[in-house]
Design a protein around this motif. Sequence first.
Motif, PDB file in Angstrom:
ATOM      1  N   ILE A   1       2.078  19.131  23.170  1.00 28.16           N
ATOM      2  CA  ILE A   1       0.773  19.465  23.724  1.00 28.16           C
ATOM      3  C   ILE A   1      -0.453  19.125  23.136  1.00 28.16           C
ATOM      4  N   GLY A   2      -0.101  18.211  22.298  1.00 34.78           N
ATOM      5  CA  GLY A   2      -1.588  17.656  21.134  1.00 34.78           C
ATOM      6  C   GLY A   2      -1.577  18.506  20.017  1.00 34.78           C
TER       7      GLY A   2
ATOM      8  N   ILE B   1       5.082  22.892  23.128  1.00 31.48           N
ATOM      9  CA  ILE B   1       5.491  23.855  23.902  1.00 31.48           C
ATOM     10  C   ILE B   1       7.154  24.085  23.605  1.00 31.48           C
ATOM     11  N   SER B   2       7.581  25.555  23.453  1.00 30.70           N
ATOM     12  CA  SER B   2       8.931  25.459  23.266  1.00 30.70           C
ATOM     13  C   SER B   2       9.708  25.193  24.264  1.00 30.70           C
TER      14      SER B   2
ATOM     15  N   ALA C   1      -9.295  24.232  20.049  1.00 34.22           N
ATOM     16  CA  ALA C   1      -9.326  23.489  21.156  1.00 34.22           C
ATOM     17  C   ALA C   1      -8.215  24.015  22.196  1.00 34.22           C
ATOM     18  N   LEU C   2      -6.896  24.443  21.443  1.00 35.53           N
ATOM     19  CA  LEU C   2      -5.665  24.590  22.267  1.00 35.53           C
ATOM     20  C   LEU C   2      -5.939  26.090  22.735  1.00 35.53           C
ATOM     21  N   ALA C   3      -6.570  27.028  22.113  1.00 31.30           N
ATOM     22  CA  ALA C   3      -6.848  28.478  22.416  1.00 31.30           C
ATOM     23  C   ALA C   3      -7.774  28.301  23.550  1.00 31.30           C
TER      24      ALA C   3
ATOM     25  N   ALA D   1      -7.155  16.633  22.460  1.00 26.95           N
ATOM     26  CA  ALA D   1      -7.210  17.878  23.251  1.00 26.95           C
ATOM     27  C   ALA D   1      -6.173  17.519  24.486  1.00 26.95           C
ATOM     28  N   PRO D   2      -5.298  18.616  24.967  1.00 28.30           N
ATOM     29  CA  PRO D   2      -4.738  18.534  25.905  1.00 28.30           C
ATOM     30  C   PRO D   2      -5.742  18.338  27.293  1.00 28.30           C
TER      31      PRO D   2
END
Length: 231
Positions: free
Chosen positions: A59-60, A65-66, A115-117, A226-227
């Motif tokens: 996911i960057g 992601i699990s 950025a992910l949040a 970023a994704p």
Amino acid sequence: MHRDEAGWQKAADLMVRRQIEARGIADPRVCAAMRSVPRHVFVPEAVAGAAYEDRPLSIGYGQTISQPYMVARVTELLCLPEGGNVLEVGAGSGYQTAVLAAMGMRVIGLERIEALALVARKRLDSLGLAGEIRTADGRFGWAPGAPYDGIVVSAAAEEVEPAWMEQLSGTGVLVVPLAGPFFGERLLVRRKSGNLHEDEWYDFCRYVPLLEGVEPEDPEASASKAPEDPK
């Protein structure tokens, strides 16, 4: 791929039947939640075609992601009723948070990479899910939301952080992939009883490591790192 409603729902149903139920996950609430959350929304467009395969995906920012089975397994081990107050450490894409929210949990996800949040928040909002994403160092938990009935750690920890145990309710449950004197990590379920606790070990696994600190968004780097924003 999987953008049409019928397409992704068929893919999600196959995912649950072949990867989750076939491997012994029997909780109907977990399986229903895994069917209801569109996993392709939580990954970058470039890997969306593999979203329902049983493997982690990038996911960057060096994060993943699990795999679906591990998300289902952790959720089943948590074993909380609807309305449970849950903290997730290492929210990443927001997928585990979304699955818990789809089960009716009150869930706060912590992600150290801003950025992910930001993208995870948009994803949850776009799906109408009530999960909350905060940018924070998950090693310290999130005291404003405590006490928690359950805490899920979605990154490999070297130890059980004191803050997690302090923020659990008197009968709370912690599920964490813990590194130890064995290859990789293993899922530890710690059930609290007042000032005492009981430990049980479950599946061997492999997660990205739990890191310290908070990484603020870098506007200059976000375009390349970023994704993609969910569509």
